[in-house]
Design an enzyme around this catalytic site. Structure first.
Site, PDB file in Angstrom:
ATOM      1  N   SER A   1       0.851  -1.198   0.000  1.00 20.92           N
ATOM      2  CA  SER A   1       0.000   0.000   0.000  1.00 20.92           C
ATOM      3  C   SER A   1       0.885   1.245   0.000  1.00 20.92           C
ATOM      4  O   SER A   1       2.094   1.156   0.229  1.00 20.92           O
ATOM      5  CB  SER A   1      -0.877   0.005   1.255  1.00 20.92           C
ATOM      6  OG  SER A   1      -0.067   0.208   2.403  1.00 20.92           O
TER       7      SER A   1
ATOM      8  N   ASP B   1      -1.367  -1.787  -3.915  1.00 18.57           N
ATOM      9  CA  ASP B   1      -2.709  -1.803  -3.322  1.00 18.57           C
ATOM     10  C   ASP B   1      -3.224  -0.359  -3.232  1.00 18.57           C
ATOM     11  O   ASP B   1      -2.532   0.521  -2.705  1.00 18.57           O
ATOM     12  CB  ASP B   1      -2.586  -2.420  -1.922  1.00 18.57           C
ATOM     13  CG  ASP B   1      -3.922  -2.789  -1.308  1.00 18.57           C
ATOM     14  OD1 ASP B   1      -4.899  -2.961  -2.065  1.00 18.57           O
ATOM     15  OD2 ASP B   1      -3.977  -2.934  -0.069  1.00 18.57           O
TER      16      ASP B   1
ATOM     17  N   ASP C   1      -7.312   3.009  -7.885  1.00 17.78           N
ATOM     18  CA  ASP C   1      -8.570   3.095  -7.156  1.00 17.78           C
ATOM     19  C   ASP C   1      -9.221   4.458  -7.388  1.00 17.78           C
ATOM     20  O   ASP C   1      -8.948   5.425  -6.679  1.00 17.78           O
ATOM     21  CB  ASP C   1      -8.309   2.855  -5.664  1.00 17.78           C
ATOM     22  CG  ASP C   1      -9.592   2.854  -4.853  1.00 17.78           C
ATOM     23  OD1 ASP C   1     -10.653   3.149  -5.434  1.00 17.78           O
ATOM     24  OD2 ASP C   1      -9.530   2.565  -3.646  1.00 17.78           O
TER      25      ASP C   1
ATOM     26  N   GLU D   1     -11.690  -0.220  -9.587  1.00 18.26           N
ATOM     27  CA  GLU D   1     -12.732  -0.402  -8.558  1.00 18.26           C
ATOM     28  C   GLU D   1     -13.974   0.423  -8.872  1.00 18.26           C
ATOM     29  O   GLU D   1     -13.886   1.580  -9.286  1.00 18.26           O
ATOM     30  CB  GLU D   1     -12.200  -0.020  -7.164  1.00 18.26           C
ATOM     31  CG  GLU D   1     -13.265  -0.190  -6.070  1.00 18.26           C
ATOM     32  CD  GLU D   1     -12.732  -0.197  -4.647  1.00 18.26           C
ATOM     33  OE1 GLU D   1     -11.525  -0.400  -4.444  1.00 18.26           O
ATOM     34  OE2 GLU D   1     -13.552  -0.016  -3.724  1.00 18.26           O
TER      35      GLU D   1
ATOM     36  N   HIS E   1     -12.751  -2.222   5.091  1.00 13.64           N
ATOM     37  CA  HIS E   1     -11.402  -2.357   5.654  1.00 13.64           C
ATOM     38  C   HIS E   1     -11.418  -2.306   7.182  1.00 13.64           C
ATOM     39  O   HIS E   1     -12.304  -1.705   7.777  1.00 13.64           O
ATOM     40  CB  HIS E   1     -10.499  -1.247   5.108  1.00 13.64           C
ATOM     41  CG  HIS E   1     -10.240  -1.385   3.641  1.00 13.64           C
ATOM     42  ND1 HIS E   1     -10.836  -0.578   2.707  1.00 13.64           N
ATOM     43  CD2 HIS E   1      -9.482  -2.260   2.942  1.00 13.64           C
ATOM     44  CE1 HIS E   1     -10.438  -0.944   1.496  1.00 13.64           C
ATOM     45  NE2 HIS E   1      -9.619  -1.970   1.608  1.00 13.64           N
TER      46      HIS E   1
ATOM     47  N   HIS F   1     -11.987  -6.622  -1.601  1.00 13.70           N
ATOM     48  CA  HIS F   1     -11.174  -5.958  -0.572  1.00 13.70           C
ATOM     49  C   HIS F   1     -11.851  -6.191   0.782  1.00 13.70           C
ATOM     50  O   HIS F   1     -12.972  -6.701   0.856  1.00 13.70           O
ATOM     51  CB  HIS F   1     -11.089  -4.457  -0.860  1.00 13.70           C
ATOM     52  CG  HIS F   1     -10.106  -4.134  -1.936  1.00 13.70           C
ATOM     53  ND1 HIS F   1      -8.931  -3.475  -1.698  1.00 13.70           N
ATOM     54  CD2 HIS F   1     -10.117  -4.408  -3.266  1.00 13.70           C
ATOM     55  CE1 HIS F   1      -8.267  -3.360  -2.829  1.00 13.70           C
ATOM     56  NE2 HIS F   1      -8.961  -3.914  -3.808  1.00 13.70           N
TER      57      HIS F   1
ATOM     58  N   SER G   1     -11.060  -9.482   5.745  1.00 14.26           N
ATOM     59  CA  SER G   1     -10.631 -10.128   6.988  1.00 14.26           C
ATOM     60  C   SER G   1     -11.851 -10.629   7.749  1.00 14.26           C
ATOM     61  O   SER G   1     -12.931 -10.033   7.672  1.00 14.26           O
ATOM     62  CB  SER G   1      -9.839  -9.141   7.858  1.00 14.26           C
ATOM     63  OG  SER G   1      -8.497  -9.087   7.408  1.00 14.26           O
TER      64      SER G   1
ATOM     65  N   ASN H   1      -8.473  -9.906  -0.590  1.00 13.70           N
ATOM     66  CA  ASN H   1      -7.489  -9.102   0.144  1.00 13.70           C
ATOM     67  C   ASN H   1      -7.632  -9.283   1.647  1.00 13.70           C
ATOM     68  O   ASN H   1      -8.711  -9.055   2.202  1.00 13.70           O
ATOM     69  CB  ASN H   1      -7.698  -7.619  -0.149  1.00 13.70           C
ATOM     70  CG  ASN H   1      -7.280  -7.229  -1.547  1.00 13.70           C
ATOM     71  OD1 ASN H   1      -6.996  -8.079  -2.377  1.00 13.70           O
ATOM     72  ND2 ASN H   1      -7.249  -5.940  -1.798  1.00 13.70           N
TER      73      ASN H   1
HETATM   74  P1  13P Z   1      -8.920  -6.026   5.598  1.00 18.42           P
HETATM   75  O1  13P Z   1      -8.752  -4.759   6.362  1.00 18.42           O
HETATM   76  O2  13P Z   1     -10.290  -6.585   5.764  1.00 18.42           O
HETATM   77  O3  13P Z   1      -7.866  -7.021   5.903  1.00 18.42           O
HETATM   78  O4  13P Z   1      -8.779  -5.656   4.030  1.00 18.42           O
HETATM   79  C1  13P Z   1      -7.507  -5.472   3.452  1.00 18.42           C
HETATM   80  C2  13P Z   1      -7.585  -4.874   2.092  1.00 18.42           C
HETATM   81  O5  13P Z   1      -8.622  -4.794   1.447  1.00 18.42           O
HETATM   82  C3  13P Z   1      -6.330  -4.400   1.482  1.00 18.42           C
HETATM   83  O6  13P Z   1      -6.540  -3.745   0.274  1.00 18.42           O
HETATM   84  O1  G3H Z   2      -6.564  -1.398   2.223  1.00 19.75           O
HETATM   85  C1  G3H Z   2      -5.837  -1.175   3.173  1.00 19.75           C
HETATM   86  C2  G3H Z   2      -4.749  -2.110   3.526  1.00 19.75           C
HETATM   87  O2  G3H Z   2      -5.111  -2.871   4.656  1.00 19.75           O
HETATM   88  C3  G3H Z   2      -3.465  -1.372   3.726  1.00 19.75           C
HETATM   89  O3  G3H Z   2      -3.505  -0.615   4.873  1.00 19.75           O
HETATM   90  O4  G3H Z   2      -2.871   1.676   4.148  1.00 19.75           O
HETATM   91  O5  G3H Z   2      -2.647   0.943   6.549  1.00 19.75           O
HETATM   92  O6  G3H Z   2      -1.089   0.061   4.786  1.00 19.75           O
HETATM   93  P1  G3H Z   2      -2.469   0.596   5.097  1.00 19.75           P
HETATM   94 ZN    ZN Z   3      -8.367  -2.662   0.126  1.00 21.67          ZN
END
Ligand code: 13P
Ligand code: G3H
Ligand code: ZN
Length: 320
Positions: A56, A93, A115, A145, A189, A222, A225, A265
């Site tokens: 990212s 990402d 994005d 997206e 997210h 995306h 989790s 993701n």
């Molecule tokens: P999570 O925060 O659900 O792990 O999603 C990660 C993500 O979409 C990264 O692009």
């Molecule tokens: O989509 C978000 C990912 O989990 C990356 O997170 O921007 O904190 O590195 P970050």
């Molecule tokens: Zn994401």
């Protein structure tokens, strides 16, 4: 200009085509440091799964983009050393500009996400099209997206989901030339995806409708989790303060992976697993001060989590 092909990386095209036919999804795991990288590659080699390593903008800022790219290059060799040359994609990402995507492509990335989901529709198309034109000259694959996930994304906070409108997807895919499409169907997210009392459910009906409009086209999820409650409990038992954290049920993701969803993701679950392991060591062995003594267990727990995801959620075991 460094070509990803010289680094031993692959783009996502063939991986998605096989995943589509095989009814599974490729894991897309974010990394920011060595332990995460070791856990990802260790888990994928042991399960013989292809993998997408995600970087990212935040990761680039935290770890330095040069170091991250060399780590991905190192991952190719590390996997061979562990006994299985799994296909590895290096993916940007949530790229938020043409310049960032171009920079990553010139730096050895094999795949980028542009994005433009927060932009008005026509602007999203124009920006995405521009990235695709550049990326395809270098055989780099592009994820676009449509629809906005609730929560914080690219520093933009959305209170509610704006679900992807199935009637837009065909036009978007045709006019942009993207290789895959991230959609909004109720994932988000972070560790707080649903409010207490809410049914944790994603809109598989919208996914099915999208699939009907663009059959055989790779879809990306995306925010996938699952926020395992045993890990949350472990964090809280060892001094953490996570309240009401709820994720996407694994069986729903498994269903999605069997359909046109080719990339899932996962970042937050990994963060939770590492935090639980580190908290446990610091509480159980307060005399420890060697980072290897807590980062090592964190890496082990992360690897176990990723193996679980590959086997029970993504279905990408033995697909390398
Ligand atoms: P999570 O925060 O659900 O792990 O999603 C990660 C993500 O979409 C990264 O692009
Ligand atoms: O989509 C978000 C990912 O989990 C990356 O997170 O921007 O904190 O590195 P970050
Ligand atoms: Zn994401």
């Amino acid at each position: 200009m460094i070509s990803y092909k010289d680094l031993g990386l692959v783009n996502s095209r063939e991986l998605f085509s096989k995943a589509m036919k095989g009814g599974y999804a490729i894991p897309a795991f974010n990394f920011n440091n060595m332990e995460q990288m070791q856990a990802i590659i260790g888990a994928c080699v042991e399960t013989k799964s292809p993998v997408i390593l995600q970087v990212s903008s935040g990761a680039r800022k935290y770890a330095n983009q040069t170091l991250l790219r060399y780590m991905a290059q190192g991952a190719v060799e590390y996997a061979k050393e562990l006994g299985c040359a799994i296909p590895i994609v290096l993916h940007l990402d949530h790229g938020d500009s043409f310049e960032l995507c171009k920079n990553c492509i010139e730096f050895g990335f094999s795949s980028v996400m542009i994005d433009g989901s927060h932009l008005p529709y026509e602007e999203n198309i124009a920006l995405t099209r521009r990235v695709v034109e550049y990326a395809h000259q270098h055989d780099v694959t592009v994820e676009g997206e449509l629809g906005v996930l609730a929560g914080v994304e690219d520093n933009v906070k959305a209170e509610h989901h704006t679900y992807t409108q199935p009637k837009e997807v065909e036009d978007f895919v045709k006019r942009t030339g993207v290789d895959s499409l991230a959609i909004s169907i109720g994932t988000s997210h972070g560790a707080y995806k649903f409010k207490p009392g809410q049914k944790p459910e994603i809109r598989l009906d919208i996914l099915a409708e999208i699939e009907k409009r663009i059959p055989g086209f790779p879809i990306v999820l995306h925010g996938s989790s699952s926020v395992p409650q045993d890990i949350v409990a472990e964090i809280n038992n060892f001094g953490g303060k996570l309240k009401d954290s709820i994720g996407i049920p694994e069986d729903q993701l498994r269903k999605a992976a069997r359909s046109a969803v080719c990339k899932i993701n996962i970042d937050s679950d990994g963060r939770l697993a590492m935090t639980a392991a580190i908290r446990r060591v610091l509480v159980e062995k307060p005399e420890e001060f060697d980072p290897r003594k807590y980062l090592g267990p964190a890496r082990d727990k992360l690897k176990e989590l990723y193996k679980h995801k590959i086997v029970y959620v993504l279905g990408s075991e033995n697909k390398a």
